[in-house]
Design a protein around this motif. Structure first.
Motif, PDB file in Angstrom:
ATOM      1  N   MET A 122      -7.093   3.564   0.516  1.00  0.00           N
ATOM      2  CA  MET A 122      -5.800   4.195   0.787  1.00  0.00           C
ATOM      3  C   MET A 122      -4.682   3.521  -0.006  1.00  0.00           C
ATOM      4  O   MET A 122      -3.824   4.181  -0.612  1.00  0.00           O
ATOM      5  N   LYS A 123      -4.702   2.206  -0.008  1.00  0.00           N
ATOM      6  CA  LYS A 123      -3.624   1.456  -0.661  1.00  0.00           C
ATOM      7  C   LYS A 123      -3.606   1.692  -2.168  1.00  0.00           C
ATOM      8  O   LYS A 123      -2.542   2.010  -2.731  1.00  0.00           O
ATOM      9  N   PRO A 124      -4.760   1.577  -2.874  1.00  0.00           N
ATOM     10  CA  PRO A 124      -4.729   1.887  -4.305  1.00  0.00           C
ATOM     11  C   PRO A 124      -4.327   3.333  -4.600  1.00  0.00           C
ATOM     12  O   PRO A 124      -3.648   3.597  -5.602  1.00  0.00           O
ATOM     13  N   TYR A 125      -4.716   4.278  -3.752  1.00  0.00           N
ATOM     14  CA  TYR A 125      -4.341   5.677  -3.960  1.00  0.00           C
ATOM     15  C   TYR A 125      -2.821   5.844  -3.922  1.00  0.00           C
ATOM     16  O   TYR A 125      -2.219   6.479  -4.789  1.00  0.00           O
ATOM     17  N   LEU A 126      -2.203   5.257  -2.909  1.00  0.00           N
ATOM     18  CA  LEU A 126      -0.752   5.390  -2.762  1.00  0.00           C
ATOM     19  C   LEU A 126       0.001   4.656  -3.873  1.00  0.00           C
ATOM     20  O   LEU A 126       1.063   5.105  -4.320  1.00  0.00           O
ATOM     21  N   LEU A 127      -0.561   3.534  -4.326  1.00  0.00           N
ATOM     22  CA  LEU A 127       0.096   2.780  -5.392  1.00  0.00           C
ATOM     23  C   LEU A 127      -0.084   3.449  -6.752  1.00  0.00           C
ATOM     24  O   LEU A 127       0.877   3.588  -7.520  1.00  0.00           O
ATOM     25  N   ASP A 128      -1.312   3.878  -7.049  1.00  0.00           N
ATOM     26  CA  ASP A 128      -1.620   4.398  -8.385  1.00  0.00           C
ATOM     27  C   ASP A 128      -1.273   5.867  -8.549  1.00  0.00           C
ATOM     28  O   ASP A 128      -0.829   6.292  -9.624  1.00  0.00           O
ATOM     29  N   VAL A 129      -1.498   6.662  -7.503  1.00  0.00           N
ATOM     30  CA  VAL A 129      -1.276   8.113  -7.594  1.00  0.00           C
ATOM     31  C   VAL A 129       0.158   8.482  -7.241  1.00  0.00           C
ATOM     32  O   VAL A 129       0.805   9.278  -7.928  1.00  0.00           O
ATOM     33  N   LYS A 130       0.671   7.889  -6.172  1.00  0.00           N
ATOM     34  CA  LYS A 130       2.007   8.246  -5.694  1.00  0.00           C
ATOM     35  C   LYS A 130       3.095   7.301  -6.177  1.00  0.00           C
ATOM     36  O   LYS A 130       4.288   7.578  -5.993  1.00  0.00           O
ATOM     37  N   LEU A 176       2.728   2.406   5.602  1.00  0.00           N
ATOM     38  CA  LEU A 176       1.888   3.581   5.830  1.00  0.00           C
ATOM     39  C   LEU A 176       0.490   3.183   6.306  1.00  0.00           C
ATOM     40  O   LEU A 176      -0.111   3.875   7.135  1.00  0.00           O
ATOM     41  N   VAL A 177      -0.031   2.077   5.802  1.00  0.00           N
ATOM     42  CA  VAL A 177      -1.342   1.592   6.249  1.00  0.00           C
ATOM     43  C   VAL A 177      -1.300   1.268   7.737  1.00  0.00           C
ATOM     44  O   VAL A 177      -2.194   1.652   8.510  1.00  0.00           O
ATOM     45  N   SER A 178      -0.251   0.559   8.166  1.00  0.00           N
ATOM     46  CA  SER A 178      -0.111   0.242   9.588  1.00  0.00           C
ATOM     47  C   SER A 178       0.098   1.496  10.416  1.00  0.00           C
ATOM     48  O   SER A 178      -0.482   1.658  11.493  1.00  0.00           O
TER      49      SER A 178
END
Length: 415
Positions: free
Chosen positions: A235-243, A253-255
């Motif tokens: 989830m974290k790499p997706y939000l950092l790299d994609v968004k 958002l993870v929490s």
């Protein structure tokens, strides 16, 4: 404190520790990448070894649970997890990190199965969806802790010290389980003499050959594998790299997703029996929730014009509702099989998490990184679409089948 309350709380604490281990690498990842030089594939493999160890231990763990009961087995296994956490914290290479992570997975492999077995022998069947939801809710708080709270903690202490701290917590919870609650074992609850370990393995094999078991679990286990694989690492790499979101926003958002999963577990458990009274079976309710989970994944990938927090809260909420499948299994299979039923399902789910986390890593690495640890958006999205398509395939059998009826103890000869 009454024994039923102690059973509920202490086994819930055990699952909290299991969940904490499950997602802790989401906070450790930047440090492991920079200090030890792990690639995306290395990180996927390392994190997923928890799930591989968990999956490999399920068959012997299920047999052990049905032979010696959840209290002793859960406490003993958790000590293995504590050893694994210490090994992980002492590690300076990928190999030793992998050994520690594998031991952790084996050590916490019975936490959920033992908890559900203990609840089934402590509380009446009609209360199990709510009670099991409570167990998963408390455990799911571990998923919230690995977001912002863990990020703040790692600003004060090293990831190594954090590993030792979790090891200490694990030993404390193991002590509470062993010394703080009384046994309510399979033999005592059912009036049977406890079967031998060999016959328990035979019963597990018979379960694996039952088409009804696969009809019930294949679709929700695939969706669960995707959910936990994403929540605990990708989830974290997706939000950092994609968004391209700020790190603080991503940690929040993870929490939030962890809390949403807790709420999903509680709400679905409380609402289950009321919905059944409306003529809707738990089996079909699981299908509706899981289908909605797939829809949310598609909306995330298509960047639907919906507030981001709503999409990810829905992802967490619907991911948390998969707890209901355990109530379906309890209603369908004989009680003396519950340890094996739960752990066989867990084995499948955690093997799929191991597989899916690696698949995402392998697919992402097909593209050249933009910078160290950062990959193109298309890399992540391709992996997500692949797993969404797999979920759609498994949904066909589930929705094409009728709701299962309780079995008439067909495994009595093996038990």
């Amino acid at each position: 404190m009454q024994n039923a309350t102690r059973v509920f709380l202490f086994f819930s604490f055990g699952y909290f520790v299991s969940y904490l281990y499950r997602g802790i690498n989401i906070g450790f990842a930047p440090f492991l990448t920079s200090e030890i030089g792990l690639s995306a594939g290395d990180l996927g493999m390392l994190t997923s070894l928890y799930f591989l160890g968990f999956a490999l231990a399920q068959i012997p763990a299920g047999a052990a649970l049905d032979t010696w009961g959840p209290r002793r087995v859960n406490a003993a296994f958790m000590l293995v997890a504590a050893v694994g956490a210490v090994v992980f914290g002492l590690s300076e290479s990928l190999t030793s990190l992998m050994v520690g992570r594998l031991l952790i997975g084996i050590g916490v492999s019975v936490c959920l199965g033992a908890a559900f077995q203990a609840m089934a022998f402590t509380f009446p069947t009609h209360r199990l969806p709510m009670v099991n939801g409570g167990v998963v809710a408390i455990g799911g708080l571990g998923g919230a802790v690995v977001g912002t709270p863990l990020a703040l903690l790692l600003g004060v202490i090293s990831w190594q010290v954090a590993s030792y701290l979790v090891a200490f917590i694990t030993v404390v919870v193991a002590g509470l389980l062993y010394f703080g609650s009384r046994d309510v074992g399979p033999g005592r609850a059912s009036g049977r003499t406890r079967p031998g370990l060999g016959s328990q393995f035979l019963g597990t094999w018979e379960l694996a050959k039952t088409p009804l078991f696969w009809q019930i679990v294949l679709f929700p286990s695939t969706a669960s594998g995707v959910f936990y694989g994403v929540q605990s690492l990708w989830m974290k790499p997706y939000l950092l790299d994609v968004k391209n979101l700020p790190l603080s926003t991503v940690d929040g958002l993870v929490s939030m997703l962890g809390f949403a999963a807790v709420i999903g577990s509680i709400v679905s458990g409380v609402a289950a029996r009321r919905i059944e009274k409306m003529g809707i079976s738990l089996y079909h309710l699981v299908g509706v929730f899981t289908g909605c989970f797939m829809l949310v994944q598609l909306m995330i990938l298509l960047d639907a014009p919906v507030p981001r927090i709503f999409l990810w809260a829905s992802y967490g909420f619907l991911g948390g509702t998969n707890i209901l499948i355990y109530a379906v299994l309890v209603e369908t299979f004989p009680r003396h099989m519950l340890g094996r039923v739960g752990t066989t399902f867990n084995m499948l789910v955690f093997f799929l998490i191991f597989l899916f986390q690696n698949i995402i890593g392998w697919v992402v690495e097909l593209w050249e990184p933009i910078t160290t640890g950062v990959y193109p958006a298309v890399a992540h999205m391709t992996a997500w679409y692949l797993l969404l398509g797999l979920q759609a395939l498994t949904a066909v059998w589930f929705f094409a089948s009728k709701a299962p009826r309780p079995l008439e103890d067909p495994y009595a000869r093996q038990a």
